[in-house]
Design an enzyme around this catalytic site. Structure first.
Site, short mmCIF file in Angstrom:
data_model
loop_
_atom_site.label_atom_id
_atom_site.label_comp_id
_atom_site.label_asym_id
_atom_site.label_seq_id
_atom_site.Cartn_x
_atom_site.Cartn_y
_atom_site.Cartn_z
N ILE A 117 0.83 -1.21 0.00
CA ILE A 117 0.00 0.00 0.00
C ILE A 117 0.87 1.26 0.00
CG2 ILE A 117 -1.87 1.24 1.16
CD1 ILE A 117 -2.60 -1.46 2.52
N ALA A 163 4.42 1.43 7.83
CA ALA A 163 5.28 0.28 8.15
C ALA A 163 4.63 -0.60 9.22
CB ALA A 163 6.65 0.76 8.65
N ALA A 164 4.60 -1.88 8.94
CA ALA A 164 4.03 -2.82 9.91
C ALA A 164 4.36 -4.24 9.49
CB ALA A 164 2.51 -2.67 9.97
N THR A 179 -6.36 -0.56 10.57
CA THR A 179 -7.14 -1.59 9.88
C THR A 179 -8.52 -1.77 10.50
OG1 THR A 179 -7.24 -4.00 9.57
CG2 THR A 179 -5.85 -3.22 11.34
N ASP A 180 -9.46 -2.23 9.68
CA ASP A 180 -10.81 -2.54 10.19
C ASP A 180 -10.77 -3.71 11.18
OD1 ASP A 180 -10.30 -4.65 8.42
OD2 ASP A 180 -12.12 -4.37 7.22
N GLU A 181 -9.66 -4.47 11.17
CA GLU A 181 -9.59 -5.65 12.04
C GLU A 181 -9.58 -5.28 13.52
OE1 GLU A 181 -7.10 -8.87 10.89
OE2 GLU A 181 -7.08 -8.28 8.79
N TYR A 219 -1.97 -9.85 15.43
CA TYR A 219 -1.79 -8.74 14.47
C TYR A 219 -2.73 -7.59 14.80
CZ TYR A 219 -2.78 -5.96 10.29
OH TYR A 219 -3.01 -4.90 9.44
N ALA A 231 -4.42 -6.99 17.45
CA ALA A 231 -4.18 -6.44 18.80
C ALA A 231 -2.99 -5.48 18.77
CB ALA A 231 -3.92 -7.57 19.79
N LYS A 286 -2.07 -3.72 16.17
CA LYS A 286 -2.51 -2.50 15.47
C LYS A 286 -3.40 -1.65 16.38
CE LYS A 286 -1.81 -1.49 11.72
NZ LYS A 286 -0.68 -0.78 11.08
N ASN A 309 -7.42 -4.53 1.37
CA ASN A 309 -6.96 -3.93 0.11
C ASN A 309 -6.65 -5.01 -0.92
OD1 ASN A 309 -5.23 -0.85 0.59
ND2 ASN A 309 -6.66 -1.74 2.02
N LEU A 315 -8.68 -23.07 0.85
CA LEU A 315 -9.79 -22.25 1.36
C LEU A 315 -10.00 -22.59 2.83
CD1 LEU A 315 -12.08 -20.22 0.68
CD2 LEU A 315 -13.51 -22.18 0.06
N LYS A 352 -6.93 -20.17 13.25
CA LYS A 352 -7.29 -20.02 14.68
C LYS A 352 -7.88 -18.64 14.92
CE LYS A 352 -3.64 -22.60 17.03
NZ LYS A 352 -2.47 -22.33 17.87
P1 NAD Z 1 3.19 -4.90 3.56
O1 NAD Z 1 3.45 -6.07 4.45
O2 NAD Z 1 3.02 -5.13 2.09
O3 NAD Z 1 4.35 -3.81 3.72
C1 NAD Z 1 4.88 -3.46 4.97
C2 NAD Z 1 6.16 -2.68 4.73
O4 NAD Z 1 6.67 -2.28 6.00
C3 NAD Z 1 7.26 -3.50 4.02
O5 NAD Z 1 7.83 -2.75 2.99
C4 NAD Z 1 8.27 -3.77 5.14
O6 NAD Z 1 9.61 -3.88 4.66
C5 NAD Z 1 8.07 -2.54 6.03
N1 NAD Z 1 8.47 -2.79 7.41
C6 NAD Z 1 8.10 -3.82 8.22
N2 NAD Z 1 8.69 -3.71 9.43
C7 NAD Z 1 9.42 -2.57 9.40
C8 NAD Z 1 10.25 -1.90 10.34
N3 NAD Z 1 10.43 -2.40 11.57
N4 NAD Z 1 10.85 -0.75 9.98
C9 NAD Z 1 10.68 -0.24 8.73
N5 NAD Z 1 9.93 -0.83 7.79
C10 NAD Z 1 9.30 -1.97 8.12
O7 NAD Z 1 1.90 -4.20 4.20
P2 NAD Z 1 0.69 -3.45 3.46
O8 NAD Z 1 -0.33 -4.45 3.07
O9 NAD Z 1 1.22 -2.50 2.46
O10 NAD Z 1 0.09 -2.65 4.71
C11 NAD Z 1 0.50 -1.32 5.00
C12 NAD Z 1 -0.25 -0.83 6.21
O11 NAD Z 1 -1.66 -0.92 6.00
C13 NAD Z 1 0.04 -1.65 7.47
O12 NAD Z 1 0.14 -0.75 8.55
C14 NAD Z 1 -1.17 -2.55 7.61
O13 NAD Z 1 -1.41 -2.88 8.96
C15 NAD Z 1 -2.26 -1.67 7.04
N6 NAD Z 1 -3.41 -2.38 6.47
C16 NAD Z 1 -3.25 -3.23 5.41
C17 NAD Z 1 -4.39 -3.86 4.87
C18 NAD Z 1 -4.28 -4.76 3.67
O14 NAD Z 1 -5.32 -5.21 3.18
N7 NAD Z 1 -3.11 -5.04 3.14
C19 NAD Z 1 -5.64 -3.65 5.42
C20 NAD Z 1 -5.76 -2.80 6.50
C21 NAD Z 1 -4.64 -2.15 7.00
#
Ligand code: NAD
Length: 327
Positions: free
Chosen positions: A12, A80-81, A123-125, A147, A149, A151, A177, A203, A271
């Site tokens: 994202i 970042a997460a 996140t909606d979670e 995860y 928790a 967030k 997303n 599934l 789980k």
């Molecule tokens: P992703 O896993 O594709 O990307 C996460 C990025 O964070 C990676 O580039 C990783 O290298 C970087 N990263 C991880 N730990 C790090 C650290 N300690 N320091 C610096 N960089 C670090 O995740 P995404 O799907 O792009 O999600 C982005 C955000 O959106 C997250 O916060 C996630 O919780 C939130 N989110 C995602 C979704 C989804 O559907 N993908 C839905 C709701 C919320």
């Protein structure tokens, strides 16, 4: 203005930064990306060279590095997460360290240097499973997985910096997303890449779990509205408007890849698997003019086509994941 964006080598964040860099207007910000390049991050997701992009490889928990970058930043968008629920079930440590401690390190530095808005992506979670209806921003948080928790903890911490210190923090909570460049561990790219390779798809349980799907470009547009027009200390839900059970989604993906139900393996349920997530995004619509613009059928077809045409992007990732799993 120099915008610090964390985690923008991921799915994202990279879509958000590519959209910012595509802007030609005089007010288009310079973007500094801070990303650790974990298994989920790819430097290739961003332009190799761009006059308005600085890429820094590093950890958001590295307080000295974060302090230096924050001193040069005007605003922050924090993606970042550790983001994959299944990984948080097998090991929660990195989720607490990055999602909670990392967020605190960023907030402290933002406070020291008076940086804001600080947009925290959640996140909606965090609202947990809802049998009916849709969660509003002031509903209680009932996260189920390590995860979600982690967030929810980060959200509360971020909002506490607003209430305690007056830091301009804004939180977004989006639904699932989809789109190009999503790491092939998440359901849509996982199923598509496996189907394209002739493999079966797993599934979970009976497939009745429901998720609301949001195109990554719509999400990024919502985040940008929150950054530029949102209010300090507020939370905004960003929904997609297409609720599907995993079984319905699987049928669409099988169809898009020309495969039948014989390719589906029913595997033991995750789980603590939440049955349904749903967010009410009336606040983002009425305050910010947000609405999802991408039609799901078209967006999904384009996403499947992207994976079909970009094997060079995902094949090394699925190969590495297979090797790590001992396969
Ligand atoms: P992703 O896993 O594709 O990307 C996460 C990025 O964070 C990676 O580039 C990783 O290298 C970087 N990263 C991880 N730990 C790090 C650290 N300690 N320091 C610096 N960089 C670090 O995740 P995404 O799907 O792009 O999600 C982005 C955000 O959106 C997250 O916060 C996630 O919780 C939130 N989110 C995602 C979704 C989804 O559907 N993908 C839905 C709701 C919320």
């Amino acid at each position: 203005m120099n915008l610090l964006v964390t985690g923008a080598a991921g799915f994202i964040g990279s879509a958000y930064v590519r959209a910012l860099l595509a802007r030609r207007s005089a007010d288009a910000p310079h973007v500094t990306v801070l990303d650790k390049l974990t298994y989920a991050g790819s430097r290739d997701n961003l332009p190799a060279d761009h006059p308005r992009l600085t890429f820094v490889r590093g950890d958001i928990r590295d307080a000295a590095l974060v302090d230096k970058l924050m001193a040069e930043a005007g605003q922050v968008v924090h993606f970042a997460a550790e983001s994959h629920v299944d990984r948080s079930i097998t090991g929660a440590g990195d989720f607490v360290l990055t999602n909670v401690v990392g967020t605190q390190v960023l907030l402290d530095a933002a406070l020291r240097h008076g940086v804001g808005p600080f947009v925290h992506i959640s996140t909606d979670e965090v609202y947990g499973s809802l049998a009916t209806g849709s969660a509003r921003e002031d509903d209680p948080l009932r996260p189920s997985s390590p995860y979600s928790a982690s967030k929810a903890s980060a959200d509360l911490l971020a909002l506490s910096y607003h209430r305690t210190h007056g830091l301009d923090v804004r939180v977004t909570r989006c639904s699932n997303n989809y789109g190009p460049r999503q790491f092939p561990e998440k359901v849509i790219p996982r199923f598509v890449t496996r189907l394209l390779d002739g493999h079966p798809v797993p599934l979970y349980g009976d497939g009745r779990h429901v998720r609301d799907w949001l195109h990554v470009d719509d999400h990024c547009h919502g985040v940008e509205l929150v950054r530029t027009r949102g209010r300090s200390g507020e939370t905004y839900n960003i929904g997609g408007g297409t609720e599907l059970s995993n079984k319905e989604l699987t049928a669409l993906l099988l169809d898009a890849c020309g495969a039948g139900w014989d390719r589906v393996e029913h595997v033991e349920d995750r789980k603590g698997h939440d049955l349904r997530y749903s967010v009410d995004w009336t606040k983002a619509r009425t305050e910010l003019g947000y609405r999802p613009r991408r039609d799901f059928t078209t967006g999904l077809a384009e996403t499947v086509a992207w994976y079909r045409e970009n094997r060079a992007w995902w094949e090394p990732l699925t190969r590495r994941a297979g090797e790590e799993a001992g396969g």
